[in-house]
Write a protein that holds these residues in place. Sequence first.
Motif, mmCIF file in Angstrom:
data_model
loop_
_atom_site.group_PDB
_atom_site.id
_atom_site.type_symbol
_atom_site.label_atom_id
_atom_site.label_comp_id
_atom_site.label_asym_id
_atom_site.label_seq_id
_atom_site.Cartn_x
_atom_site.Cartn_y
_atom_site.Cartn_z
ATOM 1 N N SER A 71 0.865 -1.177 0.000
ATOM 2 C CA SER A 71 0.000 0.000 0.000
ATOM 3 C C SER A 71 0.898 1.221 0.000
ATOM 4 C CB SER A 71 -0.893 0.039 1.251
ATOM 5 O OG SER A 71 -1.946 -0.888 1.146
ATOM 6 N N ASP A 72 0.359 2.351 -0.446
ATOM 7 C CA ASP A 72 1.152 3.579 -0.410
ATOM 8 C C ASP A 72 1.275 4.111 1.007
ATOM 9 O OD1 ASP A 72 1.778 3.727 -3.071
ATOM 10 O OD2 ASP A 72 0.069 4.989 -3.601
ATOM 11 N N SER A 73 0.291 3.847 1.842
ATOM 12 C CA SER A 73 0.331 4.408 3.194
ATOM 13 C C SER A 73 -0.110 3.358 4.212
ATOM 14 C CB SER A 73 -0.555 5.654 3.268
ATOM 15 O OG SER A 73 -1.909 5.299 3.211
ATOM 16 N N GLY A 74 -0.149 3.796 5.475
ATOM 17 C CA GLY A 74 -0.588 2.889 6.533
ATOM 18 C C GLY A 74 0.441 1.830 6.868
ATOM 19 N N ALA A 75 0.001 0.824 7.573
ATOM 20 C CA ALA A 75 0.866 -0.304 7.927
ATOM 21 C C ALA A 75 -0.009 -1.552 7.988
ATOM 22 C CB ALA A 75 1.533 -0.055 9.274
ATOM 23 N N VAL A 142 -3.008 -0.169 12.173
ATOM 24 C CA VAL A 142 -3.144 1.260 11.883
ATOM 25 C C VAL A 142 -4.473 1.368 11.155
ATOM 26 C CG1 VAL A 142 -2.293 3.190 10.484
ATOM 27 C CG2 VAL A 142 -0.685 1.773 11.765
ATOM 28 N N CYS A 144 -7.482 4.015 9.499
ATOM 29 C CA CYS A 144 -7.637 5.387 9.000
ATOM 30 C C CYS A 144 -9.068 5.642 8.533
ATOM 31 C CB CYS A 144 -6.684 5.649 7.827
ATOM 32 S SG CYS A 144 -4.938 5.524 8.264
ATOM 33 N N ARG A 145 -9.468 6.871 8.644
ATOM 34 C CA ARG A 145 -10.667 7.425 8.014
ATOM 35 C C ARG A 145 -10.204 8.811 7.561
ATOM 36 N NH1 ARG A 145 -16.314 7.671 11.206
ATOM 37 N NH2 ARG A 145 -15.156 9.259 12.341
ATOM 38 N N GLU A 146 -10.741 9.914 8.126
ATOM 39 C CA GLU A 146 -10.095 11.207 7.846
ATOM 40 C C GLU A 146 -8.777 11.276 8.611
ATOM 41 O OE1 GLU A 146 -13.192 10.994 8.939
ATOM 42 O OE2 GLU A 146 -14.351 11.584 7.170
ATOM 43 N N ALA A 147 -8.734 10.538 9.723
ATOM 44 C CA ALA A 147 -7.538 10.491 10.559
ATOM 45 C C ALA A 147 -6.959 9.083 10.535
ATOM 46 C CB ALA A 147 -7.915 10.871 11.983
ATOM 47 N N CYS A 148 -5.719 8.971 10.950
ATOM 48 C CA CYS A 148 -5.109 7.653 11.140
ATOM 49 C C CYS A 148 -4.754 7.496 12.610
ATOM 50 C CB CYS A 148 -3.832 7.513 10.310
ATOM 51 S SG CYS A 148 -4.109 7.494 8.538
ATOM 52 N N VAL A 149 -5.029 6.343 13.151
ATOM 53 C CA VAL A 149 -4.626 6.040 14.527
ATOM 54 C C VAL A 149 -4.032 4.630 14.546
ATOM 55 C CG1 VAL A 149 -6.328 7.526 15.648
ATOM 56 C CG2 VAL A 149 -6.948 5.185 15.093
ATOM 57 N N ALA A 150 -3.196 4.397 15.523
ATOM 58 C CA ALA A 150 -2.585 3.073 15.663
ATOM 59 C C ALA A 150 -3.024 2.474 16.985
ATOM 60 C CB ALA A 150 -1.065 3.194 15.615
ATOM 61 N N PRO B 76 0.336 8.930 13.752
ATOM 62 C CA PRO B 76 1.190 8.138 14.652
ATOM 63 C C PRO B 76 2.610 7.932 14.138
ATOM 64 C CG PRO B 76 -0.650 6.817 13.776
ATOM 65 C CD PRO B 76 -0.894 8.223 13.374
ATOM 66 N N PHE B 77 2.798 7.968 12.838
ATOM 67 C CA PHE B 77 4.162 7.801 12.303
ATOM 68 C C PHE B 77 4.993 9.079 12.526
ATOM 69 C CE2 PHE B 77 1.483 4.881 9.961
ATOM 70 C CZ PHE B 77 2.226 3.713 9.955
ATOM 71 N N MET B 111 -9.546 17.589 7.727
ATOM 72 C CA MET B 111 -8.769 16.353 7.767
ATOM 73 C C MET B 111 -7.792 16.390 8.949
ATOM 74 S SD MET B 111 -10.046 14.829 5.172
ATOM 75 C CE MET B 111 -9.070 13.561 4.411
ATOM 76 N N GLN B 112 -7.269 15.215 9.250
ATOM 77 C CA GLN B 112 -6.367 15.085 10.392
ATOM 78 C C GLN B 112 -5.148 16.006 10.249
ATOM 79 O OE1 GLN B 112 -4.115 11.418 10.768
ATOM 80 N NE2 GLN B 112 -4.520 11.353 12.964
ATOM 81 N N THR B 148 2.917 10.338 1.888
ATOM 82 C CA THR B 148 2.764 9.968 3.299
ATOM 83 C C THR B 148 3.346 11.059 4.206
ATOM 84 O OG1 THR B 148 4.897 8.816 3.274
ATOM 85 C CG2 THR B 148 2.951 7.480 2.866
ATOM 86 N N LYS B 201 10.709 3.444 -0.552
ATOM 87 C CA LYS B 201 9.253 3.558 -0.432
ATOM 88 C C LYS B 201 8.957 4.302 0.876
ATOM 89 C CE LYS B 201 5.067 0.748 -0.241
ATOM 90 N NZ LYS B 201 4.504 1.504 0.873
ATOM 91 N N GLY B 204 3.950 5.809 6.230
ATOM 92 C CA GLY B 204 3.308 6.748 7.140
ATOM 93 C C GLY B 204 1.826 6.858 6.849
ATOM 94 N N LYS B 208 -3.255 13.968 3.855
ATOM 95 C CA LYS B 208 -4.713 14.154 3.899
ATOM 96 C C LYS B 208 -5.156 15.285 2.978
ATOM 97 C CE LYS B 208 -4.709 11.010 7.069
ATOM 98 N NZ LYS B 208 -4.983 9.628 6.673
#
Lengths: 283, 215
Positions: A71-75, A142, A144-150, B76-77, B111-112, B148, B201, B204, B208
Amino acid sequence: MSVRFHMLRAVFVAAVLAFSSCREAVRDGEETPVRVRLVAEETSVVPGGALHLGVVVDLAEGWHVYWRGRSDSGAPLEIRVDGPDGCEAGETLWPAPERLVSPGGILDHVYREDALVIVPFRVREDFSFGDLAEFRCTARWVACREACVAGTDTAALVLPVSRAGEQASLSSEAGLFRRTRPSIPVPLPDTLPGVRARWEDDRFVVRAGEDDRVVFFPAADCGELADPIADAVSDRGLLALRFRRTESGVGPASGVIEIRNNARGPAAFYEVNSALTEDWASD
Amino acid sequence: MFRWRWPRSGLLALAAALILACSPKEKEAKEPPSTIAIGARVPDFALKDTDGVEHRLGDSIGKRMIVLEWFNPECPFIKKHHQANKTMNDLYDAMKDQVFFFAINSSAPGMQGHGLEKNRRAKEEFAIPYPILIDESGEVGRLYKAKTSPHVFVICLDGTLIYRGALDDDPSVATLGSINYVRVALEQCMGNRTISVRETKPYGCSVKYAAADQK
Protein backbone atom coordinates in the motif's frame (compact mmCIF):
# COMPACT_ATOMS: atom_id res chain seq x y z
CA MET A 1 -24.39 -40.89 24.74
CA SER A 2 -27.61 -39.64 26.20
CA VAL A 3 -29.56 -36.60 25.09
CA ARG A 4 -28.99 -35.16 28.56
CA PHE A 5 -25.23 -35.44 28.14
CA HIS A 6 -25.36 -33.59 24.85
CA MET A 7 -27.53 -30.86 26.36
CA LEU A 8 -25.18 -30.42 29.30
CA ARG A 9 -22.24 -30.31 26.98
CA ALA A 10 -23.91 -27.67 24.81
CA VAL A 11 -24.62 -25.54 27.87
CA PHE A 12 -21.02 -25.96 28.99
CA VAL A 13 -19.65 -24.97 25.61
CA ALA A 14 -21.93 -21.94 25.49
CA ALA A 15 -20.71 -20.88 28.92
CA VAL A 16 -17.09 -21.34 27.92
CA LEU A 17 -17.56 -19.34 24.74
CA ALA A 18 -19.34 -16.59 26.66
CA PHE A 19 -16.47 -16.44 29.15
CA SER A 20 -13.86 -16.38 26.45
CA SER A 21 -15.47 -13.52 24.60
CA CYS A 22 -14.33 -11.20 27.40
CA ARG A 23 -11.64 -9.20 25.67
CA GLU A 24 -8.66 -7.60 27.22
CA ALA A 25 -8.21 -4.80 24.81
CA VAL A 26 -5.56 -2.19 25.34
CA ARG A 27 -7.54 0.99 25.67
CA ASP A 28 -6.49 4.57 26.10
CA GLY A 29 -9.89 5.81 27.14
CA GLU A 30 -10.88 6.82 23.63
CA GLU A 31 -13.23 5.11 21.25
CA THR A 32 -11.19 2.65 19.27
CA PRO A 33 -12.11 2.10 15.63
CA VAL A 34 -10.89 -1.51 15.66
CA ARG A 35 -11.86 -4.39 17.91
CA VAL A 36 -10.93 -8.01 17.50
CA ARG A 37 -12.73 -11.19 18.54
CA LEU A 38 -11.31 -14.68 18.50
CA VAL A 39 -13.77 -17.31 17.23
CA ALA A 40 -13.62 -20.97 16.32
CA GLU A 41 -15.24 -22.87 13.49
CA GLU A 42 -15.51 -25.95 15.67
CA THR A 43 -16.98 -26.23 19.17
CA SER A 44 -14.08 -28.21 20.62
CA VAL A 45 -10.45 -29.17 20.24
CA VAL A 46 -10.10 -32.76 19.02
CA PRO A 47 -6.71 -34.47 19.56
CA GLY A 48 -5.31 -35.53 16.21
CA GLY A 49 -7.73 -33.26 14.38
CA ALA A 50 -7.84 -29.88 12.74
CA LEU A 51 -9.10 -26.70 14.33
CA HIS A 52 -9.86 -23.42 12.62
CA LEU A 53 -9.69 -20.23 14.60
CA GLY A 54 -10.57 -16.87 13.19
CA VAL A 55 -9.75 -13.35 14.22
CA VAL A 56 -12.76 -11.16 13.52
CA VAL A 57 -11.64 -7.60 12.87
CA ASP A 58 -14.59 -5.35 13.69
CA LEU A 59 -14.27 -1.89 12.17
CA ALA A 60 -16.19 1.20 13.16
CA GLU A 61 -18.12 2.77 10.31
CA GLY A 62 -15.97 4.46 7.69
CA TRP A 63 -12.65 3.13 8.97
CA HIS A 64 -10.25 0.82 7.20
CA VAL A 65 -7.21 -1.25 8.13
CA TYR A 66 -4.44 -2.33 5.82
CA TRP A 67 -3.90 -5.63 4.02
CA ARG A 68 -0.54 -7.31 4.40
CA GLY A 69 0.45 -6.54 0.79
CA ARG A 70 1.68 -3.31 -0.71
CA SER A 71 0.00 0.00 0.00
CA ASP A 72 1.15 3.58 -0.41
CA SER A 73 0.33 4.41 3.19
CA GLY A 74 -0.59 2.89 6.53
CA ALA A 75 0.87 -0.30 7.93
CA PRO A 76 -0.28 -3.90 7.50
CA LEU A 77 -2.57 -5.43 10.08
CA GLU A 78 -0.47 -7.77 12.25
CA ILE A 79 -2.14 -10.76 13.86
CA ARG A 80 -0.68 -13.36 16.15
CA VAL A 81 -2.61 -16.28 17.62
CA ASP A 82 -1.06 -18.49 20.29
CA GLY A 83 -2.43 -21.77 21.55
CA PRO A 84 -1.42 -24.33 24.15
CA ASP A 85 1.41 -26.79 23.59
CA GLY A 86 0.21 -29.46 21.24
CA CYS A 87 -1.74 -27.08 19.02
CA GLU A 88 0.41 -25.99 16.10
CA ALA A 89 -0.63 -23.01 14.03
CA GLY A 90 -0.48 -23.30 10.25
CA GLU A 91 -0.21 -20.52 7.69
CA THR A 92 -2.54 -17.61 8.37
CA LEU A 93 -5.19 -17.20 5.67
CA TRP A 94 -5.82 -13.58 4.74
CA PRO A 95 -8.87 -12.62 2.71
CA ALA A 96 -8.31 -10.51 -0.38
CA PRO A 97 -8.50 -6.75 0.19
CA GLU A 98 -10.20 -3.88 -1.64
CA ARG A 99 -8.52 -1.08 -3.55
CA LEU A 100 -8.81 2.36 -2.02
CA VAL A 101 -7.66 5.33 -4.07
CA SER A 102 -7.39 8.57 -2.08
CA PRO A 103 -6.81 12.12 -3.28
CA GLY A 104 -3.24 12.73 -4.33
CA GLY A 105 -2.96 9.45 -6.22
CA ILE A 106 -2.56 7.38 -3.07
CA LEU A 107 -3.40 3.71 -3.59
CA ASP A 108 -3.98 1.45 -0.62
CA HIS A 109 -5.20 -2.12 -0.28
CA VAL A 110 -7.48 -2.35 2.70
CA TYR A 111 -10.28 -4.01 4.58
CA ARG A 112 -13.20 -1.60 4.79
CA GLU A 113 -15.70 -4.01 6.24
CA ASP A 114 -15.37 -6.46 9.08
CA ALA A 115 -12.88 -9.13 8.09
CA LEU A 116 -12.12 -12.64 9.27
CA VAL A 117 -8.50 -13.80 9.26
CA ILE A 118 -8.34 -17.58 9.61
CA VAL A 119 -5.59 -19.41 11.48
CA PRO A 120 -5.72 -23.19 11.05
CA PHE A 121 -4.33 -25.35 13.82
CA ARG A 122 -3.24 -28.99 13.84
CA VAL A 123 -3.87 -30.68 17.20
CA ARG A 124 -1.42 -33.39 18.21
CA GLU A 125 -2.72 -36.90 18.91
CA ASP A 126 -1.36 -36.82 22.46
CA PHE A 127 -3.02 -33.53 23.33
CA SER A 128 -4.35 -34.16 26.84
CA PHE A 129 -8.00 -35.08 27.11
CA GLY A 130 -10.28 -33.39 29.57
CA ASP A 131 -8.55 -30.02 29.63
CA LEU A 132 -9.75 -26.71 28.42
CA ALA A 133 -7.59 -25.20 25.70
CA GLU A 134 -6.98 -21.49 25.81
CA PHE A 135 -6.06 -19.46 22.75
CA ARG A 136 -5.05 -15.82 22.70
CA CYS A 137 -4.63 -13.37 19.89
CA THR A 138 -2.98 -9.98 19.55
CA ALA A 139 -3.72 -7.61 16.72
CA ARG A 140 -1.67 -4.51 15.95
CA TRP A 141 -3.22 -2.11 13.51
CA VAL A 142 -3.14 1.26 11.88
CA ALA A 143 -6.68 2.36 11.05
CA CYS A 144 -7.64 5.39 9.00
CA ARG A 145 -10.67 7.43 8.01
CA GLU A 146 -10.10 11.21 7.85
CA ALA A 147 -7.54 10.49 10.56
CA CYS A 148 -5.11 7.65 11.14
CA VAL A 149 -4.63 6.04 14.53
CA ALA A 150 -2.58 3.07 15.66
CA GLY A 151 -3.49 0.56 18.30
CA THR A 152 -3.42 -2.92 19.72
CA ASP A 153 -6.22 -5.24 20.75
CA THR A 154 -6.19 -8.68 22.28
CA ALA A 155 -8.78 -11.40 22.67
CA ALA A 156 -8.97 -14.87 24.12
CA LEU A 157 -10.96 -18.01 23.48
CA VAL A 158 -11.30 -21.11 25.64
CA LEU A 159 -12.49 -24.34 24.06
CA PRO A 160 -13.26 -27.72 25.62
CA VAL A 161 -11.16 -30.68 24.53
CA SER A 162 -12.95 -33.73 23.10
CA ARG A 163 -11.83 -37.36 22.90
CA ALA A 164 -9.47 -38.25 20.09
CA GLY A 165 -11.40 -39.46 17.08
CA GLU A 166 -14.58 -37.62 17.97
CA GLN A 167 -16.15 -35.53 15.30
CA ALA A 168 -16.09 -31.86 16.28
CA SER A 169 -19.37 -30.04 15.78
CA LEU A 170 -19.55 -26.78 13.92
CA SER A 171 -19.92 -23.70 16.07
CA SER A 172 -22.41 -20.90 15.61
CA GLU A 173 -19.58 -18.93 13.93
CA ALA A 174 -19.05 -21.57 11.24
CA GLY A 175 -21.11 -19.57 8.76
CA LEU A 176 -18.63 -16.71 9.03
CA PHE A 177 -15.81 -19.06 8.04
CA ARG A 178 -17.89 -20.47 5.17
CA ARG A 179 -18.63 -17.00 3.84
CA THR A 180 -14.99 -15.87 4.13
CA ARG A 181 -13.28 -18.83 2.43
CA PRO A 182 -14.15 -17.81 -1.16
CA SER A 183 -12.26 -14.55 -0.63
CA ILE A 184 -9.07 -16.31 0.47
CA PRO A 185 -6.76 -16.53 -2.54
CA VAL A 186 -5.65 -19.90 -3.84
CA PRO A 187 -2.65 -20.52 -6.12
CA LEU A 188 -3.46 -19.84 -9.76
CA PRO A 189 -3.80 -23.32 -11.26
CA ASP A 190 -1.73 -24.37 -14.26
CA THR A 191 -4.92 -24.71 -16.21
CA LEU A 192 -7.76 -22.31 -15.68
CA PRO A 193 -10.28 -22.11 -18.51
CA GLY A 194 -10.59 -18.63 -19.94
CA VAL A 195 -7.77 -17.13 -17.91
CA ARG A 196 -4.22 -16.52 -19.06
CA ALA A 197 -1.56 -14.81 -16.98
CA ARG A 198 1.96 -14.40 -18.30
CA TRP A 199 4.76 -12.00 -19.13
CA GLU A 200 4.51 -10.36 -22.52
CA ASP A 201 7.76 -8.47 -23.07
CA ASP A 202 8.22 -6.48 -19.87
CA ARG A 203 4.55 -6.43 -18.90
CA PHE A 204 2.68 -8.99 -16.86
CA VAL A 205 -0.58 -9.54 -18.70
CA VAL A 206 -3.73 -11.13 -17.31
CA ARG A 207 -6.46 -12.00 -19.79
CA ALA A 208 -9.89 -13.14 -18.64
CA GLY A 209 -13.36 -12.90 -20.16
CA GLU A 210 -14.26 -9.65 -21.94
CA ASP A 211 -16.90 -8.80 -19.35
CA ASP A 212 -14.80 -9.72 -16.35
CA ARG A 213 -13.52 -7.26 -13.82
CA VAL A 214 -9.89 -8.07 -13.10
CA VAL A 215 -7.91 -6.52 -10.25
CA PHE A 216 -4.34 -7.05 -9.16
CA PHE A 217 -3.31 -6.57 -5.53
CA PRO A 218 0.50 -6.42 -5.27
CA ALA A 219 2.14 -8.42 -2.49
CA ALA A 220 4.79 -6.83 -0.30
CA ASP A 221 7.54 -8.46 -2.39
CA CYS A 222 6.03 -7.47 -5.75
CA GLY A 223 8.20 -5.48 -8.14
CA GLU A 224 7.39 -1.79 -8.27
CA LEU A 225 4.46 -1.12 -10.57
CA ALA A 226 4.78 1.91 -12.85
CA ASP A 227 1.17 3.06 -12.50
CA PRO A 228 -0.92 0.71 -10.38
CA ILE A 229 -3.86 3.10 -10.16
CA ALA A 230 -4.36 2.90 -13.91
CA ASP A 231 -2.94 -0.55 -14.68
CA ALA A 232 -4.09 -2.81 -11.85
CA VAL A 233 -7.82 -2.76 -12.49
CA SER A 234 -9.82 -3.47 -15.62
CA ASP A 235 -13.51 -3.93 -16.37
CA ARG A 236 -12.72 -5.47 -19.75
CA GLY A 237 -10.92 -8.59 -18.62
CA LEU A 238 -7.44 -7.42 -19.51
CA LEU A 239 -4.65 -6.22 -17.24
CA ALA A 240 -1.25 -5.17 -18.54
CA LEU A 241 0.94 -4.40 -15.55
CA ARG A 242 3.92 -2.18 -16.26
CA PHE A 243 6.84 -2.33 -13.86
CA ARG A 244 9.53 0.19 -13.05
CA ARG A 245 12.96 -1.11 -13.90
CA THR A 246 15.09 -1.15 -10.78
CA GLU A 247 18.62 -2.32 -10.01
CA SER A 248 17.21 -5.81 -9.44
CA GLY A 249 15.41 -5.76 -12.80
CA VAL A 250 11.70 -5.92 -13.58
CA GLY A 251 9.16 -7.67 -11.38
CA PRO A 252 8.41 -10.16 -9.98
CA ALA A 253 4.65 -10.04 -10.46
CA SER A 254 3.65 -11.19 -7.02
CA GLY A 255 0.23 -10.74 -5.49
CA VAL A 256 -3.42 -11.62 -5.81
CA ILE A 257 -5.60 -11.52 -8.92
CA GLU A 258 -9.33 -11.02 -8.51
CA ILE A 259 -11.60 -12.10 -11.34
CA ARG A 260 -15.21 -11.04 -10.95
CA ASN A 261 -18.20 -11.40 -13.17
CA ASN A 262 -21.40 -10.75 -11.28
CA ALA A 263 -23.45 -12.55 -13.91
CA ARG A 264 -21.50 -15.74 -13.26
CA GLY A 265 -21.29 -15.71 -9.48
CA PRO A 266 -18.91 -14.61 -6.76
CA ALA A 267 -15.40 -13.36 -7.45
CA ALA A 268 -12.44 -15.72 -7.51
CA PHE A 269 -9.05 -14.85 -6.03
CA TYR A 270 -5.75 -16.34 -7.18
CA GLU A 271 -2.19 -15.96 -5.93
CA VAL A 272 0.55 -15.36 -8.49
CA ASN A 273 4.29 -15.05 -8.06
CA SER A 274 5.97 -14.87 -11.40
CA ALA A 275 9.47 -13.81 -12.33
CA LEU A 276 9.88 -12.22 -15.73
CA THR A 277 10.58 -15.45 -17.61
CA GLU A 278 7.93 -17.66 -16.08
CA ASP A 279 4.66 -18.41 -17.74
CA TRP A 280 1.39 -19.54 -16.26
CA ALA A 281 -0.32 -19.55 -19.61
CA SER A 282 -3.39 -21.69 -19.83
CA ASP A 283 -6.20 -21.87 -22.30
CA MET B 1 -42.52 10.33 -38.77
CA PHE B 2 -42.06 11.37 -35.20
CA ARG B 3 -38.53 10.92 -33.89
CA TRP B 4 -37.91 11.39 -30.25
CA ARG B 5 -34.74 13.39 -29.67
CA TRP B 6 -32.83 14.23 -26.57
CA PRO B 7 -33.08 17.95 -25.92
CA ARG B 8 -29.64 19.56 -25.94
CA SER B 9 -30.05 20.70 -22.35
CA GLY B 10 -30.93 17.12 -21.41
CA LEU B 11 -27.75 15.84 -22.99
CA LEU B 12 -25.73 18.43 -21.15
CA ALA B 13 -27.41 17.51 -17.88
CA LEU B 14 -26.71 13.82 -18.53
CA ALA B 15 -23.06 14.56 -19.31
CA ALA B 16 -22.75 16.63 -16.15
CA ALA B 17 -24.36 13.87 -14.10
CA LEU B 18 -21.95 11.32 -15.55
CA ILE B 19 -18.98 13.53 -14.73
CA LEU B 20 -20.25 14.04 -11.19
CA ALA B 21 -20.83 10.32 -10.84
CA CYS B 22 -17.19 9.59 -11.57
CA SER B 23 -15.62 8.15 -8.45
CA PRO B 24 -12.48 9.75 -6.98
CA LYS B 25 -10.66 6.66 -8.19
CA GLU B 26 -11.46 7.47 -11.79
CA LYS B 27 -10.47 11.09 -11.35
CA GLU B 28 -7.23 10.15 -9.67
CA ALA B 29 -6.47 7.61 -12.35
CA LYS B 30 -6.14 10.47 -14.83
CA GLU B 31 -3.37 12.09 -12.82
CA PRO B 32 -0.06 11.49 -14.49
CA PRO B 33 2.08 9.17 -12.39
CA SER B 34 5.26 11.08 -13.19
CA THR B 35 7.29 12.28 -10.26
CA ILE B 36 10.25 14.62 -9.99
CA ALA B 37 13.18 12.62 -11.28
CA ILE B 38 16.09 12.01 -8.98
CA GLY B 39 18.81 14.38 -10.19
CA ALA B 40 16.30 16.87 -11.62
CA ARG B 41 15.95 20.42 -10.35
CA VAL B 42 13.08 20.65 -7.88
CA PRO B 43 10.14 22.97 -8.59
CA ASP B 44 9.96 26.19 -6.64
CA PHE B 45 7.15 27.09 -4.28
CA ALA B 46 6.31 29.60 -1.59
CA LEU B 47 4.37 28.80 1.60
CA LYS B 48 3.73 30.52 4.90
CA ASP B 49 4.78 28.98 8.19
CA THR B 50 2.81 28.84 11.43
CA ASP B 51 3.91 32.41 12.27
CA GLY B 52 2.73 33.72 8.92
CA VAL B 53 6.23 34.14 7.52
CA GLU B 54 6.53 33.24 3.85
CA HIS B 55 9.31 30.89 2.76
CA ARG B 56 10.27 30.55 -0.90
CA LEU B 57 12.24 27.39 -1.63
CA GLY B 58 14.24 29.10 -4.34
CA ASP B 59 15.62 31.58 -1.80
CA SER B 60 17.28 28.71 0.09
CA ILE B 61 18.71 26.85 -2.90
CA GLY B 62 22.44 27.36 -3.29
CA LYS B 63 22.91 28.45 0.32
CA ARG B 64 22.54 25.10 2.08
CA MET B 65 21.16 21.65 1.36
CA ILE B 66 17.43 21.36 2.02
CA VAL B 67 15.23 18.73 3.66
CA LEU B 68 11.47 18.79 3.05
CA GLU B 69 9.51 16.61 5.44
CA TRP B 70 5.78 16.04 4.87
CA PHE B 71 4.14 16.45 8.24
CA ASN B 72 0.86 15.85 10.08
CA PRO B 73 1.12 16.42 13.83
CA GLU B 74 -1.55 13.86 14.70
CA CYS B 75 -0.25 11.01 12.57
CA PRO B 76 1.19 8.14 14.65
CA PHE B 77 4.16 7.80 12.30
CA ILE B 78 5.01 11.49 12.80
CA LYS B 79 4.66 11.02 16.54
CA LYS B 80 7.15 8.16 16.31
CA HIS B 81 9.78 10.51 14.90
CA HIS B 82 8.86 13.72 16.74
CA GLN B 83 7.44 12.59 20.09
CA ALA B 84 8.49 9.07 21.04
CA ASN B 85 11.83 9.65 19.35
CA LYS B 86 13.56 12.81 18.17
CA THR B 87 14.71 11.57 14.78
CA MET B 88 14.30 14.88 12.97
CA ASN B 89 15.40 17.10 15.84
CA ASP B 90 18.59 15.04 16.25
CA LEU B 91 19.24 15.35 12.53
CA TYR B 92 18.64 19.09 12.72
CA ASP B 93 21.03 19.45 15.64
CA ALA B 94 23.74 17.57 13.78
CA MET B 95 23.36 19.36 10.46
CA LYS B 96 21.70 22.73 11.00
CA ASP B 97 24.76 24.63 9.76
CA GLN B 98 24.68 22.88 6.40
CA VAL B 99 20.99 22.14 5.92
CA PHE B 100 17.68 24.04 5.88
CA PHE B 101 14.82 21.95 7.21
CA PHE B 102 11.15 22.55 6.40
CA ALA B 103 8.14 20.54 7.52
CA ILE B 104 5.18 20.81 5.15
CA ASN B 105 1.61 20.02 6.18
CA SER B 106 -0.75 19.41 3.24
CA SER B 107 -3.76 18.37 5.35
CA ALA B 108 -6.95 19.86 3.95
CA PRO B 109 -9.61 21.52 6.10
CA GLY B 110 -11.55 18.89 8.02
CA MET B 111 -8.77 16.35 7.77
CA GLN B 112 -6.37 15.09 10.39
CA GLY B 113 -3.61 17.51 11.34
CA HIS B 114 -5.16 20.54 9.65
CA GLY B 115 -5.20 23.95 11.31
CA LEU B 116 -2.80 26.69 12.21
CA GLU B 117 -3.29 26.38 15.98
CA LYS B 118 -2.83 22.63 15.92
CA ASN B 119 0.46 23.00 14.07
CA ARG B 120 1.64 25.83 16.32
CA ARG B 121 0.98 23.61 19.33
CA ALA B 122 2.78 20.69 17.71
CA LYS B 123 5.80 22.84 16.93
CA GLU B 124 5.95 23.79 20.59
CA GLU B 125 5.10 20.38 22.02
CA PHE B 126 7.52 18.49 19.77
CA ALA B 127 10.10 21.34 20.10
CA ILE B 128 10.53 21.42 16.34
CA PRO B 129 13.28 23.95 15.66
CA TYR B 130 12.44 24.55 11.98
CA PRO B 131 9.39 26.00 10.22
CA ILE B 132 6.18 24.08 9.62
CA LEU B 133 4.79 25.30 6.30
CA ILE B 134 1.05 25.21 5.77
CA ASP B 135 -0.12 23.84 2.42
CA GLU B 136 -3.83 23.27 3.03
CA SER B 137 -4.67 23.45 -0.68
CA GLY B 138 -2.27 20.53 -1.15
CA GLU B 139 -0.78 22.24 -4.20
CA VAL B 140 2.83 21.78 -3.12
CA GLY B 141 2.19 18.27 -1.87
CA ARG B 142 0.68 17.29 -5.20
CA LEU B 143 3.53 19.02 -7.06
CA TYR B 144 6.03 16.85 -5.21
CA LYS B 145 3.70 13.79 -5.24
CA ALA B 146 4.07 13.51 -1.49
CA LYS B 147 2.11 10.47 -0.36
CA THR B 148 2.76 9.97 3.30
CA SER B 149 3.61 11.82 6.45
CA PRO B 150 6.50 11.61 6.79
CA HIS B 151 7.72 11.61 3.16
CA VAL B 152 11.12 13.20 2.90
CA PHE B 153 12.85 14.96 0.00
CA VAL B 154 16.54 15.86 0.15
CA ILE B 155 17.78 18.63 -2.13
CA CYS B 156 21.43 19.24 -2.83
CA LEU B 157 23.09 22.66 -2.97
CA ASP B 158 22.52 22.93 -6.71
CA GLY B 159 18.76 22.50 -6.27
CA THR B 160 18.57 18.94 -7.54
CA LEU B 161 16.70 16.15 -5.82
CA ILE B 162 19.10 13.56 -4.41
CA TYR B 163 16.82 11.47 -2.22
CA ARG B 164 13.11 10.82 -1.87
CA GLY B 165 11.36 8.40 0.46
CA ALA B 166 11.26 7.16 4.02
CA LEU B 167 13.13 8.61 6.96
CA ASP B 168 14.44 5.23 7.98
CA ASP B 169 14.18 1.51 7.26
CA ASP B 170 11.54 0.54 9.84
CA PRO B 171 8.01 1.19 8.58
CA SER B 172 6.34 0.36 11.89
CA VAL B 173 4.65 2.90 14.15
CA ALA B 174 6.68 1.86 17.16
CA THR B 175 10.34 1.25 16.48
CA LEU B 176 13.14 3.11 14.74
CA GLY B 177 15.12 1.62 11.90
CA SER B 178 18.84 1.05 11.85
CA ILE B 179 19.44 3.21 8.76
CA ASN B 180 18.45 6.87 8.60
CA TYR B 181 18.32 7.34 4.83
CA VAL B 182 18.09 11.12 5.08
CA ARG B 183 21.22 11.39 7.19
CA VAL B 184 23.08 9.08 4.81
CA ALA B 185 22.05 11.12 1.75
CA LEU B 186 22.99 14.41 3.41
CA GLU B 187 26.39 13.13 4.52
CA GLN B 188 27.14 11.70 1.10
CA CYS B 189 26.07 14.91 -0.61
CA MET B 190 28.23 16.96 1.78
CA GLY B 191 31.20 14.72 1.06
CA ASN B 192 30.64 14.92 -2.72
CA ARG B 193 30.14 11.18 -2.71
CA THR B 194 27.72 9.10 -4.76
CA ILE B 195 24.33 8.87 -3.12
CA SER B 196 24.01 5.18 -2.32
CA VAL B 197 20.23 5.10 -1.74
CA ARG B 198 18.39 7.63 -3.83
CA GLU B 199 14.85 6.45 -3.39
CA THR B 200 12.92 4.30 -0.94
CA LYS B 201 9.25 3.56 -0.43
CA PRO B 202 7.93 6.11 2.04
CA TYR B 203 5.78 4.96 4.91
CA GLY B 204 3.31 6.75 7.14
CA CYS B 205 -0.21 8.14 7.12
CA SER B 206 -1.58 9.11 3.75
CA VAL B 207 -1.24 12.84 3.14
CA LYS B 208 -4.71 14.15 3.90
CA TYR B 209 -5.38 16.01 0.67
CA ALA B 210 -8.71 17.52 -0.23
CA ALA B 211 -10.57 15.59 -2.91
CA ALA B 212 -9.64 16.94 -6.33
CA ASP B 213 -13.01 18.66 -6.73
CA GLN B 214 -12.78 20.31 -3.30
CA LYS B 215 -9.55 22.16 -3.83
